[in-house]
Scaffold this motif. Structure first.
Motif, PDB file in Angstrom:
ATOM      1  N   GLY A 275       0.832  -1.210   0.000  1.00  0.00           N
ATOM      2  CA  GLY A 275       0.000   0.000   0.000  1.00  0.00           C
ATOM      3  C   GLY A 275       0.859   1.250   0.000  1.00  0.00           C
ATOM      4  O   GLY A 275       1.945   1.275   0.591  1.00  0.00           O
ATOM      5  N   TRP A 276       0.358   2.303  -0.650  1.00  0.00           N
ATOM      6  CA  TRP A 276       1.141   3.531  -0.835  1.00  0.00           C
ATOM      7  C   TRP A 276       0.231   4.727  -0.601  1.00  0.00           C
ATOM      8  O   TRP A 276      -0.763   4.889  -1.277  1.00  0.00           O
ATOM      9  CB  TRP A 276       1.696   3.543  -2.265  1.00  0.00           C
ATOM     10  CG  TRP A 276       2.750   4.568  -2.600  1.00  0.00           C
ATOM     11  CD1 TRP A 276       2.698   5.443  -3.654  1.00  0.00           C
ATOM     12  CD2 TRP A 276       4.004   4.799  -1.952  1.00  0.00           C
ATOM     13  NE1 TRP A 276       3.846   6.201  -3.706  1.00  0.00           N
ATOM     14  CE2 TRP A 276       4.662   5.825  -2.667  1.00  0.00           C
ATOM     15  CE3 TRP A 276       4.619   4.246  -0.840  1.00  0.00           C
ATOM     16  CZ2 TRP A 276       5.923   6.311  -2.292  1.00  0.00           C
ATOM     17  CZ3 TRP A 276       5.871   4.722  -0.475  1.00  0.00           C
ATOM     18  CH2 TRP A 276       6.502   5.746  -1.190  1.00  0.00           C
ATOM     19  N   LEU A 277       0.598   5.540   0.392  1.00  0.00           N
ATOM     20  CA  LEU A 277      -0.228   6.695   0.738  1.00  0.00           C
ATOM     21  C   LEU A 277       0.358   7.938   0.073  1.00  0.00           C
ATOM     22  O   LEU A 277       1.536   8.243   0.269  1.00  0.00           O
ATOM     23  CB  LEU A 277      -0.255   6.878   2.265  1.00  0.00           C
ATOM     24  CG  LEU A 277      -1.197   7.950   2.797  1.00  0.00           C
ATOM     25  CD1 LEU A 277      -2.660   7.545   2.597  1.00  0.00           C
ATOM     26  CD2 LEU A 277      -0.923   8.225   4.283  1.00  0.00           C
ATOM     27  N   VAL A 278      -0.507   8.622  -0.701  1.00  0.00           N
ATOM     28  CA  VAL A 278      -0.007   9.799  -1.421  1.00  0.00           C
ATOM     29  C   VAL A 278      -0.799  11.040  -1.035  1.00  0.00           C
ATOM     30  O   VAL A 278      -1.879  10.964  -0.438  1.00  0.00           O
ATOM     31  CB  VAL A 278      -0.060   9.594  -2.962  1.00  0.00           C
ATOM     32  CG1 VAL A 278       0.796   8.408  -3.374  1.00  0.00           C
ATOM     33  CG2 VAL A 278      -1.506   9.439  -3.442  1.00  0.00           C
ATOM     34  N   ASP A 279      -0.233  12.172  -1.405  1.00  0.00           N
ATOM     35  CA  ASP A 279      -0.838  13.480  -1.160  1.00  0.00           C
ATOM     36  C   ASP A 279      -2.022  13.676  -2.124  1.00  0.00           C
ATOM     37  O   ASP A 279      -2.019  13.125  -3.227  1.00  0.00           O
ATOM     38  CB  ASP A 279       0.243  14.530  -1.423  1.00  0.00           C
ATOM     39  CG  ASP A 279      -0.194  15.919  -1.009  1.00  0.00           C
ATOM     40  OD1 ASP A 279       0.067  16.284   0.157  1.00  0.00           O
ATOM     41  OD2 ASP A 279      -0.790  16.624  -1.848  1.00  0.00           O
ATOM     42  N   GLU A 291      -1.645  -1.022  -3.877  1.00  0.00           N
ATOM     43  CA  GLU A 291      -2.887  -0.291  -3.608  1.00  0.00           C
ATOM     44  C   GLU A 291      -2.520   1.141  -3.202  1.00  0.00           C
ATOM     45  O   GLU A 291      -1.767   1.348  -2.251  1.00  0.00           O
ATOM     46  CB  GLU A 291      -3.618  -0.991  -2.449  1.00  0.00           C
ATOM     47  CG  GLU A 291      -4.872  -0.307  -1.972  1.00  0.00           C
ATOM     48  CD  GLU A 291      -6.089  -0.651  -2.839  1.00  0.00           C
ATOM     49  OE1 GLU A 291      -6.003  -1.625  -3.613  1.00  0.00           O
ATOM     50  OE2 GLU A 291      -7.096   0.062  -2.744  1.00  0.00           O
ATOM     51  N   THR A 292      -3.030   2.108  -3.939  1.00  0.00           N
ATOM     52  CA  THR A 292      -2.717   3.496  -3.617  1.00  0.00           C
ATOM     53  C   THR A 292      -3.891   4.128  -2.886  1.00  0.00           C
ATOM     54  O   THR A 292      -5.034   3.913  -3.260  1.00  0.00           O
ATOM     55  CB  THR A 292      -2.408   4.286  -4.894  1.00  0.00           C
ATOM     56  OG1 THR A 292      -1.288   3.680  -5.538  1.00  0.00           O
ATOM     57  CG2 THR A 292      -2.055   5.733  -4.573  1.00  0.00           C
ATOM     58  N   ALA A 293      -3.580   4.879  -1.825  1.00  0.00           N
ATOM     59  CA  ALA A 293      -4.621   5.618  -1.117  1.00  0.00           C
ATOM     60  C   ALA A 293      -4.230   7.084  -1.081  1.00  0.00           C
ATOM     61  O   ALA A 293      -3.045   7.423  -1.006  1.00  0.00           O
ATOM     62  CB  ALA A 293      -4.773   5.092   0.312  1.00  0.00           C
ATOM     63  N   VAL A 294      -5.219   7.933  -1.150  1.00  0.00           N
ATOM     64  CA  VAL A 294      -4.968   9.376  -1.112  1.00  0.00           C
ATOM     65  C   VAL A 294      -5.354   9.873   0.275  1.00  0.00           C
ATOM     66  O   VAL A 294      -6.480   9.667   0.732  1.00  0.00           O
ATOM     67  CB  VAL A 294      -5.794  10.106  -2.193  1.00  0.00           C
ATOM     68  CG1 VAL A 294      -5.518  11.609  -2.142  1.00  0.00           C
ATOM     69  CG2 VAL A 294      -5.485   9.538  -3.574  1.00  0.00           C
ATOM     70  N   HIS A 295      -4.397  10.512   0.935  1.00  0.00           N
ATOM     71  CA  HIS A 295      -4.684  11.049   2.268  1.00  0.00           C
ATOM     72  C   HIS A 295      -5.641  12.232   2.124  1.00  0.00           C
ATOM     73  O   HIS A 295      -5.650  12.913   1.104  1.00  0.00           O
ATOM     74  CB  HIS A 295      -3.367  11.483   2.924  1.00  0.00           C
ATOM     75  CG  HIS A 295      -3.519  11.918   4.355  1.00  0.00           C
ATOM     76  ND1 HIS A 295      -4.225  11.197   5.287  1.00  0.00           N
ATOM     77  CD2 HIS A 295      -3.037  13.008   5.014  1.00  0.00           C
ATOM     78  CE1 HIS A 295      -4.187  11.819   6.454  1.00  0.00           C
ATOM     79  NE2 HIS A 295      -3.470  12.932   6.316  1.00  0.00           N
TER      80      HIS A 295
END
Lengths: 323, 323
Positions: A275-279, A291-295
Motif C-alpha cells: 500500500g502507498w499513501l499519497v498526497d 494499492e494506492t490511497a490518497v490522504h
C-alpha cells in the motif's frame, strides 16, 4: 499490534512521532520497532556521529530542535567554536554542545567494546523510548558509510562522504552514484530481521528512498524479509507533486536514474510494497500491484496531530491490503 | 638566555607566567622551555586529559580561570551535564565545555598518530606560546599514569588513579605510596634532555615535589641531566612554614616519608640543586650543598607582578651560584 518501521532522519522521525501519538490514542499497547539507517554515520573529531539515530532519539524523546528538525533544542556551540580555534576540521558539520555529549558517550561505549545496537539501546533509555514501547535498532552493527561519487568537469571522479555532499555541498553538485562502503559485509543488527518477520504491519515513513530507506534495503536479508512478509507493507510518499517534502530526495533519485514522482518511488519498492499513501496532489498515481490511497490532507507533517492523522490513514490502508 | 623549567600544574604555571613577565621586561629575547609533568594524565569519557599541560597552556596563553587556578575562564558545563544524563562516569572530575574542546582535539590528533609532543605543539600554537618564546614539552610521549596506593582499614590495599585521590578524595585518605605506571619504559620526549643540557639556567617552580617534579625526575635521563648540568639549577620552595602554598604537597610528602618543610623538599633535590629560594618565614633554612636565598616578600604568587619579582629573585640567585 506490532509495527516495524524503516527510517532515516528528520522525515522518518517526525512521521514515527505522529504514528506513536496515534497508537497511544487507539492502541497504547502496540509495540513500535524502528530500524534506522546508519549509512549517514560519520566520524568527526574522532567521535562517532549517527545523524539518523540521533534525530530519531531527539524527536521521539522530546529533545529535538523543532524548527531545524535535527539537533537539540536550546543548543549552543561553545565546544565547536573552540575546536575551530584549534584548527580542527571539518567545520561544515554543526555539532552543538548538547548534541556532542551523545557522540562522546557513544564513542566511549563503542571503544569499551559495546556494539552499535547496545549503545543505541542505552541512548534510547535516556530518551525514554522503552517507556513509549519504542525499540530503536540500528540497521547493522557494522560500520557502514555512504559515499557519493561526483563527476568533475574534467571528466574525473571524486568520492565524498554522504554528509559532505548533503551538508557542505547541499546536494547541489550532481551525484553520479552512491557507494556504500561496508554494506556488502554488513549483517543486520540483532533483532532487525526478527522485527520484520514478526511484525503485524511494516511501515515505510516518508524518508529518503535512496539514501535512507534504500540503504537499509541493502543490508543483507532485509529486502528478502520484506518480500517474504505475510504482514502488509505500506509506505508514505516522500514526494508531493514531484517535489520532496524536505531534503534533497530529488537529487538522490536523479543520481540513480529514477523520476522524482510518488509513483516512481513506489516503483522502487514494488517487489514488496502492498500500500502507498499519497498526497491529494498525487491523487492520480497508479502503481502496478500496489494499492494506492490518497490522504485527506496534505502530507506535510506540520504538527504531531496532522502527522498522527497521516499515520491513521496509513494503518487503515494496511488493514485494507492485509492478505 | 635559555631557561629550562620543570613544571606541574597551577603552581608551576603561575610561577612561569611571572618568570615570562620578568624576562619580557629585562631580557625579552630569552627562550623559556617548559618540561611538563604528564603523570596526572587520565582518560575520561574516552578522551585524553592532560591536566598539567592544559593548566600551563591556559595560564600562559591567557585563558585560565584565575579564581580557580585551573580550567577555562567563563566556563560552562553543558556537555558534562548531558553526559551525566546518559549515565556516563565519572562525574567527580569537572570538564567544562571550553576545556572539553582541548581534550577532543588532543584525542583526535593522538588517534591520527601524532605524538603527545606534536599534539602539545599544536595546542601551544593556538595559545600563542611560540610568540612568547615559550616551548612547552610533555616530559615523555609515552602514556604514564600516577596511581596512589591506599591502605584500607582491614589491611588490604587499593590503588586509585592520582586524579581520583587528588580530586575525588581531596588527598584526605592517607596515601601509602605512589606507583607510576609506564614510567620505567618512558623515554624523555624529543627536546627534553636537549633543553636541560643546553640551558643557561634550570628552574624548579614551586610545583608539587612528589607528584609533579618528582614524576618528571623519574623519566629516564632527566635526573642524570640535572646532575650533570653545567648551568645552575635553582628552585622555589612550594612550602611556607611547612604548609603548601596550594594543593596537598604535605599529604604527598608524608606518603614518601619526607617532612613537610622547605629544607626537606630541597633535600629531595640535593644531588643536583644549586640554589633554593624560600619565604621570609623560612629564613633559617639551611640545606647542605645548596645556597639558600630568602625572598624579600612572601612566596604567595598573588599576582603576576609579585610573581615576576619572585622570578627575578630566583634568577639573581642563579647568577650567584653559577659555577
Amino acid at each position: 499490534m506490532r509495527i516495524t518501521a524503516l527510517a532515516g532522519g528528520v522525515g522518518g522521525a517526525r512521521f514515527l512521532r505522529g504514528l506513536r501519538a496515534h497508537l497511544d490514542a487507539v492502541s497504547p499497547e502496540s509495540e513500535l520497532t524502528v530500524i534506522a539507517n546508519t549509512g549517514d554515520d560519520i566520524s568527526l573529531y574522532g567521535l562517532r556521529v549517527c545523524p539518523d539515530i540521533d534525530t530519531l532519539l531527539y524527536t521521539l524523546g522530546g529533545g529535538i530542535d523543532e524548527e531545524q528538525g535535527w539537533g537539540r533544542a536550546g543548543e549552543t556551540r561553545r565546544v565547536q567554536d573552540e575546536l575551530a580555534a584549534y584548527g580542527a576540521v571539518p567545520q561544515w558539520f554543526t555539532l552543538g554542545d548538547l548534541d556532542l555529549s551523545t557522540h562522546i558517550v557513544r564513542s566511549q561505549w563503542l571503544a569499551q567494546g559495546l556494539t552499535a545496537s547496545e549503545v543505541t539501546g542505552r541512548l534510547a533509555t535516556r530518551w525514554g523510548l522503552p517507556e513509549q514501547r519504542i525499540t530503536l535498532l540500528p540497521m547493522t552493527d557494522v560500520p557502514v558509510e555512504t559515499h557519493v561519487v561526483l563527476d568533475a568537469e574534467d571528466g574525473s571522479q571524486q568520492a565524498v562522504h554522504f554528509q559532505e555532499w548533503w551538508v557542505r555541498l547541499r546536494a547541489e553538485v550532481p551525484a553520479s552514484r552512491f557507494v556504500v562502503a561496508g554494506l556488502d559485509r554488513a549483517a543486520a543488527a540483532p533483532g532487525v530481521l526478527e522485527a520484520l518477520r514478526s511484525a503485524d504491519v511494516i511501515v515505510l515513513p516518508p524518508s529518503n528512498p535512496v539514501v535512507s530507506i534504500g540503504i537499509i534495503l541493502g543490508v543483507p536479508g532485509v529486502r528478502d524479509a520484506l518480500r517474504g512478509s505475510q504482514a502488509p507493507v505500506v509506505g508514505v510518499s516522500p514526494l508531493i507533486s514531484g517535489r520532496p517534502v524536505r531534503g534533497h530526495a530529488d537529487a538522490c533519485l536523479s543520481a540513480i536514474g529514477v523520476e522524482s514522482t510518488a509513483a516512481a518511488v513506489a516503483g522502487l519498492y514494488a517487489d514488496f510494497l502492498d500500500g502507498w499513501l499519497v498526497d491529494p496532489a498525487d491523487a492520480g498515481v497508479r502503481v502496478r500491484g500496489v494499492e494506492t490511497a490518497v490522504h485527506s490532507e496534505d502530507l506535510l507533517m506540520t504538527d504531531v496531530d496532522a502527522t498522527a492523522r497521516m499515520a491513521a490513514s496509513l494503518l487503515a490502508l494496511a488493514e485494507r491490503v492485509r492478505k
